[in-house]
Design a protein around this motif. Structure first.
Motif, mmCIF file in Angstrom:
data_model
loop_
_atom_site.group_PDB
_atom_site.id
_atom_site.type_symbol
_atom_site.label_atom_id
_atom_site.label_comp_id
_atom_site.label_asym_id
_atom_site.label_seq_id
_atom_site.Cartn_x
_atom_site.Cartn_y
_atom_site.Cartn_z
ATOM 1 N N HIS A 1 0.617 -1.190 0.210
ATOM 2 C CA HIS A 1 0.480 0.204 0.058
ATOM 3 C C HIS A 1 0.725 1.632 0.379
ATOM 4 O O HIS A 1 0.490 2.293 0.020
ATOM 5 N N HIS A 2 2.261 1.103 0.144
ATOM 6 C CA HIS A 2 3.328 2.261 0.134
ATOM 7 C C HIS A 2 2.028 3.405 1.522
ATOM 8 O O HIS A 2 2.697 4.374 1.201
ATOM 9 N N LEU B 1 15.682 14.512 5.485
ATOM 10 C CA LEU B 1 15.607 13.365 4.979
ATOM 11 C C LEU B 1 14.473 13.806 3.827
ATOM 12 O O LEU B 1 14.608 13.927 2.507
ATOM 13 N N TRP B 2 13.528 13.595 4.710
ATOM 14 C CA TRP B 2 12.152 13.593 3.947
ATOM 15 C C TRP B 2 12.148 15.773 3.593
ATOM 16 O O TRP B 2 11.102 15.372 2.812
ATOM 17 N N PRO C 1 10.579 15.353 -0.101
ATOM 18 C CA PRO C 1 9.524 14.638 0.208
ATOM 19 C C PRO C 1 9.306 13.356 -0.652
ATOM 20 O O PRO C 1 8.270 12.975 -0.145
ATOM 21 N N LYS C 2 9.421 13.815 -2.268
ATOM 22 C CA LYS C 2 9.000 13.061 -3.420
ATOM 23 C C LYS C 2 9.106 11.793 -2.975
ATOM 24 O O LYS C 2 8.711 10.480 -2.795
ATOM 25 N N GLY C 3 10.765 11.858 -2.682
ATOM 26 C CA GLY C 3 11.333 10.141 -2.841
ATOM 27 C C GLY C 3 11.343 9.092 -1.035
ATOM 28 O O GLY C 3 11.784 8.189 -0.807
ATOM 29 N N LEU D 1 9.102 3.309 -4.610
ATOM 30 C CA LEU D 1 9.596 2.606 -3.796
ATOM 31 C C LEU D 1 9.130 3.031 -2.152
ATOM 32 O O LEU D 1 8.958 3.629 -2.035
ATOM 33 N N ALA D 2 8.723 1.874 -1.994
ATOM 34 C CA ALA D 2 8.810 0.864 -0.158
ATOM 35 C C ALA D 2 9.926 1.402 0.348
ATOM 36 O O ALA D 2 10.728 0.873 0.251
#
Length: 260
Positions: free
Chosen positions: A117-118, A166-167, A171-173, A227-228
């Motif tokens: 479900h990511h 990092l977020w 934030p997209k990664g 990617l989860a």
């Protein structure tokens, strides 16, 4: 015998992890109600719900609708069972052992949910965080390991802060659920020692990179691949829990020539 008992308990808890995986993302209640076939919704009898064994006896199909039963179910049960056994083997008994056992149940469920479900449901992440606070404080009070408890706090801040940066930068990664998960993960690793915390922190991005490469190869390119990242944090966590001090000691000796 203790390890075998831990594995058996882990298999049963793995069956409960499957309930969490099936019900938590959809908002279903998981405290009450029997297990059901996800296809025909028929209640599953207890003799068809024995971890791993029932899946084999039923030849991987529902007794009622004959639809295939995913291999995820026995895989989750086996993974939790193995982790319970490894924790009992390395840590014996005590509050930390119970915390790591609960961590096995929750992190395996979180891994499966994130892959499908990511997302990492707050209900499970906050349960892990609450258990970490209660059981680490209890262990420190019983053993007098107050320095370890202070290190747990620093670990939560350090790992949570690292993933927050990092977020914030990209934030997209990375999802904010990964940031929240890093906080109890960092606390537990910090309590176990600086070596475990360092290995868990450095291995997370490394495992995440490997997963990204594998996902890109499978998809024929990285563009558009989702990617989860939670499984990377969780994989690094368990490597650090089980072998972190040995890995960190080996690295320091290799890098400096000093035996630790």
């Amino acid at each position: 015998m203790v390890i075998l008992a831990a594995v058996a308990l882990g298999l049963l808890c793995g069956s409960f992890a499957n309930v969490l995986i099936a019900r938590v993302p959809s908002g279903e209640g998981w405290v009450r109600g029997s297990s059901r076939c996800p296809t025909c919704r028929h209640d599953i009898a207890w003799y068809d719900n024995i971890p791993v064994l029932s899946w084999l006896v039923l030849r991987r199909r529902c007794r009622h609708c004959k639809e295939p039963i995913s291999a995820r179910y026995p895989l989750v049960e086996l993974t939790v069972g193995v982790l319970f056994g490894l924790v009992a083997w390395q840590f014996g008994s005590g509050a930390v052992t119970w915390l790591l056992a609960l961590s096995a149940l929750l992190t395996v469920a979180l891994t499966a949910i994130d892959l499908e479900h990511h997302r990492l449901p707050d209900a499970l992440v906050f349960t892990l965080a609450g258990a970490a606070v209660l059981l680490l404080v209890a262990d420190a009070a019983l053993s007098g390991a107050w320095a370890s408890l202070g290190r747990a706090g620093l670990g939560a801040l350090a790992l949570g802060g690292f993933y927050f940066v990092l977020w914030f930068v990209y934030p997209k990664g990375l999802g904010f659920g990964d940031v929240k998960l890093a906080v109890p993960i960092g606390a537990i690793l910090g309590y176990l020692g600086w070596g475990a915390l360092a290995v868990g922190a450095f291995l997370g991005p490394f495992v995440g990179g490997l997963l990204a490469i594998a996902a890109g190869v499978r998809a024929g390119g990285v563009r558009g691949v989702r990617l989860a990242y939670g499984p990377a944090i969780i994989t690094a966590f368990w490597i650090a829990v089980l072998w972190g001090p040995a890995i960190s000691s080996w690295y320091v000796e290799w890098a400096t020539g000093w035996a630790v």
